[in-house]
Enzyme design. Structure first.
Site, PDB file in Angstrom:
ATOM      1  N   CYS A   1      22.367  11.178 -75.575  1.00  0.00           N
ATOM      2  CA  CYS A   1      22.490  12.283 -76.541  1.00  0.00           C
ATOM      3  C   CYS A   1      21.913  13.589 -75.964  1.00  0.00           C
ATOM      4  O   CYS A   1      20.741  13.646 -75.583  1.00  0.00           O
ATOM      5  CB  CYS A   1      21.759  11.920 -77.833  1.00  0.00           C
ATOM      6  SG  CYS A   1      21.908  13.174 -79.120  1.00  0.00           S
TER       7      CYS A   1
ATOM      8  N   CYS B   1      25.661  11.649 -84.853  1.00  0.00           N
ATOM      9  CA  CYS B   1      25.592  12.854 -84.020  1.00  0.00           C
ATOM     10  C   CYS B   1      26.966  13.541 -83.986  1.00  0.00           C
ATOM     11  O   CYS B   1      28.004  12.892 -84.100  1.00  0.00           O
ATOM     12  CB  CYS B   1      25.159  12.493 -82.597  1.00  0.00           C
ATOM     13  SG  CYS B   1      24.928  13.948 -81.531  1.00  0.00           S
TER      14      CYS B   1
ATOM     15  N   ASP C   1      28.319  14.681 -81.476  1.00  0.00           N
ATOM     16  CA  ASP C   1      28.925  14.416 -80.161  1.00  0.00           C
ATOM     17  C   ASP C   1      30.365  13.906 -80.304  1.00  0.00           C
ATOM     18  O   ASP C   1      30.634  12.961 -81.052  1.00  0.00           O
ATOM     19  CB  ASP C   1      28.067  13.372 -79.419  1.00  0.00           C
ATOM     20  CG  ASP C   1      28.424  13.276 -77.941  1.00  0.00           C
ATOM     21  OD1 ASP C   1      29.601  12.959 -77.627  1.00  0.00           O
ATOM     22  OD2 ASP C   1      27.542  13.508 -77.100  1.00  0.00           O
TER      23      ASP C   1
END
Ligand code: CO
Length: 211
Positions: free
Chosen positions: A102, A43, A45
């Site tokens: 997430c 991800c 992130d």
């Protein structure tokens, strides 16, 4: 924020000095070429930095990151990374690493319209629909969210196995394992979902390709 920006460039100089202090040829060696054994699909992130959480050095992990670590068959970016990693770098492992908490997965559980990202999130909603019996049966919202994160990783690993790139590598006898992990933001630990695949034997028949 201006200070933070300038600090990044200062940090870079410090980092170079640290590396050279340990090995004066550090960058010469890296510049000579790469042969990473792992492709990481994670991800975007900011809290899940691929190399750092697995203690990998520069040169050890080929990295692709997008919102919610998706493997979408029409995504030329992902396909190009995958093709290069498998056919040129000949990585031995592909790891799809999702993470609890997430934002992409959380958004997919809700109905809010945000913008163009709705179209990306829709792929995650498809994963919910594929698993809606299991997910809807989980009453606690946090537990349902966590399970959705795991099921999404599982689906992306399956989607990797469906690609002609991965199937062809397996057909050619190339050693290639694909794996699903979930990282915990709150404890730093990775959970191996134990869904690894080394061939297409578990792939539904309709997805199996003849070469
Ligand atoms: Co995320």
């Amino acid at each position: 924020m201006e200070n933070f920006y300038h600090q990044l460039l200062e940090n870079n100089k410090d980092w170079v000095a640290e590396k050279l202090a340990i090995n004066p040829h550090y960058f010469e060696k890296l510049a000579a070429g790469q042969k990473p054994p792992v492709l990481w699909i994670g991800c975007s992130d900011s809290r899940v930095p691929a190399n750092e959480i697995i203690g990998a050095e520069p040169g050890e992990v080929f990295v692709h990151r997008n919102i919610a670590n998706m493997v979408i068959h029409s995504d030329m970016n992902m396909l190009s990374v995958l093709d290069y990693a498998v056919n040129v770098l000949e990585v031995k492992h592909i790891i799809v690493c999702g993470h609890y908490g997430c934002g992409g997965i959380q958004t997919a559980m809700k109905n809010q319209h945000i913008g163009i990202i709705d179209n990306w999130i829709r792929h995650i909603k498809d994963v919910y629909r594929l698993n809606d019996d299991e997910l809807n049966a989980i009453e606690n919202e946090q537990d349902r969210f966590n399970r959705f994160v795991e099921l999404n990783v599982k689906e992306q690993v399956n989607d990797l196995a469906k690609t002609s790139i991965v199937q062809k590598a397996w057909e050619n006898g190339q050693e290639l394992g694909i794996h699903g992990w979930v990282y915990g933001l709150n404890n730093g630990l990775i959970k191996d979902l134990k869904i690894s695949m080394w061939d297409n034997s578990n792939l539904p028949y309709v997805y199996k390709l003849d070469f």
